[in-house]
Design a protein around this motif. Structure first.
Motif, PDB file in Angstrom:
ATOM      1  N   VAL A 114       1.429  10.930  -0.422  1.00 46.52           N
ATOM      2  CA  VAL A 114       0.805   9.298  -0.445  1.00 46.52           C
ATOM      3  C   VAL A 114      -0.313   9.178  -0.088  1.00 46.52           C
ATOM      4  O   VAL A 114      -1.263  10.314   0.650  1.00 46.52           O
ATOM      5  N   ASN A 165       0.640  -1.493   0.044  1.00 46.86           N
ATOM      6  CA  ASN A 165       0.197   0.921   0.185  1.00 46.86           C
ATOM      7  C   ASN A 165       0.483   1.304  -0.105  1.00 46.86           C
ATOM      8  O   ASN A 165       2.085   1.273   0.379  1.00 46.86           O
ATOM      9  N   GLY A 166       0.502   2.570  -0.825  1.00 45.10           N
ATOM     10  CA  GLY A 166       0.562   3.489  -0.641  1.00 45.10           C
ATOM     11  C   GLY A 166       1.467   4.125  -1.698  1.00 45.10           C
ATOM     12  O   GLY A 166       2.415   4.453  -2.724  1.00 45.10           O
ATOM     13  N   SER A 174      -2.779   6.257  -0.050  1.00 45.72           N
ATOM     14  CA  SER A 174      -3.325   4.466   0.790  1.00 45.72           C
ATOM     15  C   SER A 174      -3.921   4.675  -0.226  1.00 45.72           C
ATOM     16  O   SER A 174      -5.486   5.362  -0.285  1.00 45.72           O
ATOM     17  N   ALA A 232       1.203   2.662   4.820  1.00 43.77           N
ATOM     18  CA  ALA A 232       1.680   3.695   3.183  1.00 43.77           C
ATOM     19  C   ALA A 232       2.078   4.374   4.541  1.00 43.77           C
ATOM     20  O   ALA A 232       3.019   5.566   3.510  1.00 43.77           O
TER      21      ALA A 232
END
Lengths: 367, 367
Positions: free
Chosen positions: A309, A297-298, A311, A323
């Motif tokens: 960023v 994730n991220g 998520s 993230a």
């Protein structure tokens, strides 16, 4: 190839601050704060600015002991998942997402993290932070699982059409991402194409390849890579325009789901296979974990004056913590300075591409 | 929407003849002929013209009882896998591939099937057969496995860049393919895009959507579909330019291999999972069979004055027999006349798109 011999060393950031939109995504405020708490355990020097409704944040702080040093920036306003980017631009500035971005703009935070509306986050970030000098368009980059280590893929949908110059800038940004987040010294970079031969693809891709082939950059340029190689993990950064990148990312997601769906159906076909499933559960869980979007994730908007960023909207606590971890690594690794330095080096030793392209065209004509 | 009320009925072809390049692909002459024998069992009315070295073909005929009625067209020349399209165009006309195409051009066969060099087959077919009236560019179409029935995807790499008119023609051809090969009366057709909203994607895609939305065609236009929907099987025909189509196809292949690779690794992780694997083998075989490219073999160059089917280079006997089956269905279903009729209908009731697009642009400006 005198890459960076005389360039100043990149100074790591030692007191990273992240502006967190606690209202974005499906997870809800409690989970977003729990994720920040998890991230604080992993990175004890990390500090947070929490953007959202003060009373609810304070109530939740009791369960997040590591967030006691966090700054709370109150707002009741929220960008909805259904808001259009244009609506967010007009009305979103005082929302939790808008104020998280503003924290980065004002220098109160190094990065903003939000699990909210992607289009709104992209539009507001671009409007507030603007692109870095030398970057024409920001790109959305993310990590994809492979048979080996994760690969960085960009652009994933920010720019539908890109010229050679955009693609080169994406390559520089993707390599800086791989160096800071994946810890690679000299990432292997390739352009996504429909064949590996030098003359395949569009003019933009061939020109970008010619520029990257001759460039003095802290990466190994591997030429072209086809879609079926994305999962193999033999390159670290895959560069493409936002249209093809989005198609590739979503096709990979869809195919993953197709295979898992067919697998589930197959295991249910008889009592023998059901028993087989029971015995193999541990292995299948490991497979699912390897492919779990939360583990990768991220997504990052690269190329802005500040780190943003995104998520995944459906990420869980660990996903959001990952993230936040990506934002942490980008801050500490000083991704912005790396990109600026690499771009300056690239321009200082810019390969003469127009000639290369003309030569290639001539060769084809003669063939 | 007065689609086809006054159009003549399509007359099915009752004595289909296929020109077979027995020298193409990795399988070799014996397997290609065995595949023709298998196809003859499935379709007893099918007749073959076998293009290749006469002595070797005759020696093999003993093992292929159903090919006794085949015509042998001798040639010792072969297009190599390494030949460039330009070389094939200059020297390939008297090769087994070139002569198979020529059989179609001369009217001695309704379709040609080859497992040889894709670029050479495409170039020679286009040069010899030319595009159908009303078609600007041929497209490469193939079947993809989904959770439900197979879907047709085109273009898979013949055209790197496409305008709205090309995409509409691909939609017409893809729908005709789905009607003849998948037996669907009114296939559901969608354009591959990076979002499902009306304003997503490039100008070309939005214009093509506006044209298809108002068209009188024997299909249901479903608008846009994203990459993650390809594997779900909720649309029958997915239309895209050759660049994105190739990226999507290969990414799907690569992801399938990635998941199967991870699965294999997972099953080997302990004696318990190995036992689970043994018990589930039947189910996993069924999964592999569902995804087996041989079961979906036979990419078609649509839009030429003649049917050209490309069998996968690594296909086995059953795979090549399936490709021959696709050619059979296209012939018997008279795909060419269907495409001509649909295009004529489309042009006769051509939607006024320029206005639609202008309206949409105005709406955006006001939003």
């Amino acid at each position: 190839m005198t890459s960076g011999a005389s360039t100043p060393a990149i100074i790591p950031v030692t007191a990273p601050v992240i502006a967190l939109d606690v209202m974005g995504g499906d997870a809800g405020l409690a989970d977003v704060m729990a994720a920040a708490d998890v991230a604080s355990e992993r990175y004890p020097r990390l500090r947070f600015r929490l953007h959202g409704p003060e009373a609810r944040i304070k109530a939740e702080l009791a369960r997040c002991p590591r967030l006691s040093t966090a700054t709370i920036v109150h707002t009741d306003e929220v960008v909805l998942g259904t808001d259009k980017p244009s609506q967010a631009l007009r009305r979103g500035r005082t929302s939790s997402m808008g104020m998280a971005i503003d924290s980065v703009k004002q220098g109160a935070a190094h990065a903003a993290v939000s699990a909210g509306n992607t289009g709104a986050l992209m539009a507001m970030s671009l409007f507030a932070l603007r692109t870095m000098p030398g970057i024409d368009r920001p790109a959305l980059a993310a990590l994809l699982p492979t048979l080996k280590n994760d690969s960085v893929v960009l652009d994933l949908g920010a720019n539908t059409e890109c010229d050679a110059e955009n693609l080169v800038q994406f390559a520089v940004m993707g390599a800086a991402f791989a160096r800071t987040v994946l810890g690679l010294e000299k990432p292997r970079v390739a352009l996504l194409n429909i064949g590996e031969e030098e003359l395949k693809g569009t003019d933009e891709i061939r020109d970008a390849a010619a520029l990257l082939r001759g460039a003095a950059l802290p990466m190994t340029f591997e030429g072209f890579v086809e879609g079926d190689k994305i999962g193999q993990g033999n390159v670290d950064v895959i560069v493409t325009d936002g249209f093809s990148g989005n198609i590739a990312l979503k096709t990979a997601e869809g195919t993953g789901k197709l295979v898992v769906g067919l697998l589930t159906r197959a295991f249910q076909s008889s009592w023998l296979t059901q028993l087989g499933y029971l015995l193999s559960r541990g292995a299948l869980r490991a497979l699912r974990a390897h492919l779990d979007p939360n583990a990768h994730n991220g997504a990052v908007f690269l190329g802005l004056n500040g780190i943003i960023v995104k998520s995944h909207g459906s990420a869980n606590v660990l996903g959001i913590a990952n993230a936040i971890g990506v934002a942490h690594d980008l801050i500490v690794g000083n991704v912005g300075d790396r990109i600026l330095q690499d771009l300056a080096n690239f321009q200082a030793h810019r390969p003469a591409v127009a000639d290369d392209a003309a030569d290639a065209a001539e060769t084809v004509g003669k063939a």
